[in-house]
Design a protein around this motif. Structure first.
Motif, PDB file in Angstrom:
ATOM      1  N   ILE A 154     -11.981 118.354 138.503  1.00 17.96           N
ATOM      2  CA  ILE A 154     -10.561 118.723 138.392  1.00 17.96           C
ATOM      3  C   ILE A 154     -10.094 118.400 136.983  1.00 17.96           C
ATOM      4  O   ILE A 154     -10.203 117.253 136.528  1.00 17.96           O
ATOM      5  N   ILE A 155      -9.593 119.416 136.276  1.00 16.80           N
ATOM      6  CA  ILE A 155      -9.019 119.190 134.947  1.00 16.80           C
ATOM      7  C   ILE A 155      -7.514 119.042 135.153  1.00 16.80           C
ATOM      8  O   ILE A 155      -6.837 119.994 135.555  1.00 16.80           O
ATOM      9  N   ALA A 156      -7.029 117.821 134.938  1.00 18.45           N
ATOM     10  CA  ALA A 156      -5.618 117.524 135.210  1.00 18.45           C
ATOM     11  C   ALA A 156      -4.822 117.526 133.911  1.00 18.45           C
ATOM     12  O   ALA A 156      -5.130 116.767 132.990  1.00 18.45           O
ATOM     13  N   GLU A 157      -3.803 118.396 133.868  1.00 19.06           N
ATOM     14  CA  GLU A 157      -3.010 118.509 132.641  1.00 19.06           C
ATOM     15  C   GLU A 157      -1.757 117.636 132.682  1.00 19.06           C
ATOM     16  O   GLU A 157      -1.084 117.465 131.675  1.00 19.06           O
ATOM     17  N   THR A 158      -1.454 117.110 133.872  1.00 18.21           N
ATOM     18  CA  THR A 158      -0.310 116.188 134.003  1.00 18.21           C
ATOM     19  C   THR A 158      -0.776 114.978 134.816  1.00 18.21           C
ATOM     20  O   THR A 158      -1.797 115.034 135.512  1.00 18.21           O
ATOM     21  N   ARG A 159       0.022 113.912 134.747  1.00 19.42           N
ATOM     22  CA  ARG A 159      -0.299 112.695 135.512  1.00 19.42           C
ATOM     23  C   ARG A 159      -0.266 112.996 137.017  1.00 19.42           C
ATOM     24  O   ARG A 159      -1.082 112.495 137.792  1.00 19.42           O
ATOM     25  N   GLU A 160       0.694 113.844 137.423  1.00 18.32           N
ATOM     26  CA  GLU A 160       0.829 114.189 138.847  1.00 18.32           C
ATOM     27  C   GLU A 160      -0.431 114.921 139.340  1.00 18.32           C
ATOM     28  O   GLU A 160      -0.945 114.633 140.415  1.00 18.32           O
ATOM     29  N   GLN A 161      -0.932 115.870 138.515  1.00 18.10           N
ATOM     30  CA  GLN A 161      -2.156 116.597 138.893  1.00 18.10           C
ATOM     31  C   GLN A 161      -3.338 115.643 139.003  1.00 18.10           C
ATOM     32  O   GLN A 161      -4.178 115.764 139.891  1.00 18.10           O
ATOM     33  N   ALA A 162      -3.398 114.681 138.085  1.00 20.51           N
ATOM     34  CA  ALA A 162      -4.505 113.720 138.085  1.00 20.51           C
ATOM     35  C   ALA A 162      -4.486 112.887 139.366  1.00 20.51           C
ATOM     36  O   ALA A 162      -5.515 112.718 140.039  1.00 20.51           O
ATOM     37  N   LYS A 163      -3.303 112.404 139.731  1.00 21.24           N
ATOM     38  CA  LYS A 163      -3.187 111.580 140.949  1.00 21.24           C
ATOM     39  C   LYS A 163      -3.496 112.410 142.191  1.00 21.24           C
ATOM     40  O   LYS A 163      -4.173 111.944 143.111  1.00 21.24           O
ATOM     41  N   ALA A 164      -3.012 113.654 142.181  1.00 23.14           N
ATOM     42  CA  ALA A 164      -3.293 114.542 143.330  1.00 23.14           C
ATOM     43  C   ALA A 164      -4.797 114.789 143.445  1.00 23.14           C
ATOM     44  O   ALA A 164      -5.351 114.849 144.550  1.00 23.14           O
ATOM     45  N   GLY A 165      -5.456 114.915 142.283  1.00 23.02           N
ATOM     46  CA  GLY A 165      -6.902 115.137 142.267  1.00 23.02           C
ATOM     47  C   GLY A 165      -7.665 113.972 142.881  1.00 23.02           C
ATOM     48  O   GLY A 165      -8.596 114.161 143.666  1.00 23.02           O
ATOM     49  N   VAL A 166      -7.237 112.764 142.537  1.00 22.42           N
ATOM     50  CA  VAL A 166      -7.872 111.560 143.103  1.00 22.42           C
ATOM     51  C   VAL A 166      -7.717 111.556 144.620  1.00 22.42           C
ATOM     52  O   VAL A 166      -8.673 111.298 145.372  1.00 22.42           O
ATOM     53  N   LYS A 167      -6.513 111.860 145.078  1.00 25.03           N
ATOM     54  CA  LYS A 167      -6.262 111.868 146.531  1.00 25.03           C
ATOM     55  C   LYS A 167      -7.094 112.936 147.229  1.00 25.03           C
ATOM     56  O   LYS A 167      -7.674 112.709 148.288  1.00 25.03           O
ATOM     57  N   THR A 168      -7.172 114.123 146.611  1.00 23.81           N
ATOM     58  CA  THR A 168      -7.956 115.226 147.188  1.00 23.81           C
ATOM     59  C   THR A 168      -9.413 114.813 147.374  1.00 23.81           C
ATOM     60  O   THR A 168     -10.013 115.048 148.420  1.00 23.81           O
ATOM     61  N   ILE A 169      -9.981 114.188 146.332  1.00 24.21           N
ATOM     62  CA  ILE A 169     -11.414 113.844 146.365  1.00 24.21           C
ATOM     63  C   ILE A 169     -11.679 112.585 147.189  1.00 24.21           C
ATOM     64  O   ILE A 169     -12.577 112.557 148.026  1.00 24.21           O
TER      65      ILE A 169
END
Length: 420
Positions: A154-169
């Motif tokens: 997951i390439i996260a361009e915002t902090r929110e995307q990064a956190k969502a990515g962690v939760k998804t995985i």
């Protein structure tokens, strides 16, 4: 010779067609193969992860040589199991396939042996990862540790995307146990290059470079896919870059694996980024890439099976490995909706000459070839220049038809812009 190829996608169809060129091959099997591969090999309904079934079949048919193509059976130890019954194989042993099987292992290996890669942190639980992301540099890249069909990044361009990515995985477990550990790494910039290399642990022979197009939509928009098309060679990969990669990445990786007691024999895939600070490794794969194989092998002028045999015997230095100076383009034709939801079961019409059409997701139903997956097939053409190869590939695409067919219209565009 009786040869079997484990796997059932476009990569395996390309390998099967290339192995067929060897006149010593009398019987050629694909496990499980697919509806398109069935034109070139005997397909056997044994899954690529069914190690016991694969071994039993090899014994029953007295197979002389096996090619284990996909990541899953390699990581599960298919080569070890076949070698244990005396079947020589192309592909790394289980303890070497970990290079792709665990992102944590590969990142730690690169750090230990000073192989250039992105800075990173490893996390075993979501809580610590989320705390780290409060202050981590953004954009960032989040990777599931294990295999995830090429989609665990997951390439996260915002902090929110990064956190969502962690939760998804890590919490939703979309990739299952592959997400028990994650790597959060520095976001690198620069042109991407794929380089496949033959190696027997003593000799390293890189193949012609390529450029993958991962995103589903034109202009590199949309979701990440297994790959929507490729071109070779990659114009960003100059002779100077190739020399630097050999010295700082390719040979050091081979030697690092030897030092770890994990000698790698087979096809080692280097996913590279040419950053302003030099080439860096984004990822390793322990096998031929898909769809990179569909442009690299059509440019191989030497006999693939004999190269594979030399690797199995540890005599790669004696093999003839020659690539043509031409260019290749592969356009993937997919089912509309891929990589999300899509429908299958539509009849596929191919042109009279389908020698460079590599079938990935299709099956035979009532004697007809029908769609059976997201990525249905790859249309490859070879020409003297990249521009001609791209034009030819898109011309051939027009001669293939199935309901709900979808393909990108800009494969090769970025590479052509780089050539100017």
């Amino acid at each position: 010779m009786k040869v079997m190829v484990v796997g059932g996608g476009g990569r395996e169809h390309t390998i099967v067609k290339k192995i067929k060129e060897n006149k010593d091959v009398t019987e050629l099997y694909a496990l499980p193969g697919n509806g398109g591969i069935a034109q070139d090999a005997v397909c056997v309904d044994i899954g690529a992860k069914d190690i016991d079934g694969i071994v039993a079949f090899a014994k029953e048919k007295a197979i002389d040589f096996a090619v284990v193509a996909p990541d899953d059976p390699l990581v599960l130890g298919a080569v070890d199991a076949l070698e244990a019954i005396g079947v020589p194989c192309f592909g790394p042993n289980k303890n070497a396939a970990i290079l792709e099987g665990s992102k944590v292992f590969s990142k730690n290996l690169m750090k230990k042996y000073n192989i250039p890669t992105a800075a990173y942190e490893v996390f075993d639980n979501a809580e610590d990862a989320l705390a780290y992301l409060e202050t981590a540099p953004i954009p960032t890249v989040i990777k599931a540790d294990g295999l995830a069909l090429g989609k665990g990044v997951i390439i996260a361009e915002t902090r929110e995307q990064a956190k969502a990515g962690v939760k998804t995985i890590m919490e939703d477990k979309v990739f299952g146990a592959s997400g028990d550990h994650i790597v959060v790494e520095e976001f690198l910039t620069g042109p991407e290059v794929s380089v496949l290399a033959f190696t027997d642990g003593k000799t390293m022979i890189p193949m012609v470079s390529s450029m993958d197009h991962k995103r589903a939509l034109d202009g590199d928009k949309g979701l990440n896919t297994g790959g929507m098309g490729t071109i070779a060679p990659n114009p960003y990969y100059t002779e100077a870059v190739a020399e630097e990669c050999m010295k700082t990445i390719f040979l050091p990786t081979m030697e690092a694996m030897n030092k770890e007691g994990r000698t790698f024999k087979g096809c080692l895939y280097f996913g590279l980024m040419l950053t302003p600070n030099g080439p860096k490794v984004i990822e390793y794969n322990c096998r031929f890439g898909d769809p990179e194989t569909q442009v690299v092998l059509p440019l191989l002028e030497s006999d693939l099976l004999s190269i594979m045999q030399h690797i199995a015997n540890g005599t790669l230095a004696e093999a003839e490995v020659k690539f043509s100076n031409k260019a290749a383009c592969c356009v993937i034709m997919a089912s509309e909706g891929y990589p999300g939801k899509y429908e299958t079961g539509y009849e596929i019409t191919l042109p009279a000459d389908s020698s460079r059409i590599f079938v990935a997701g299709a099956k035979i139903k009532d004697g007809k070839l029908v769609t059976g997956g997201g990525r249905v097939l790859g249309v490859t053409e070879v020409a003297d220049t990249l521009a001609e190869a791209v034009d030819k590939a898109y011309e051939t695409v027009k001669t293939v038809s199935f309901a709900n067919a979808y393909y990108r219209k800009d494969i090769g565009k970025k590479a052509l812009a780089a050539e100017v």
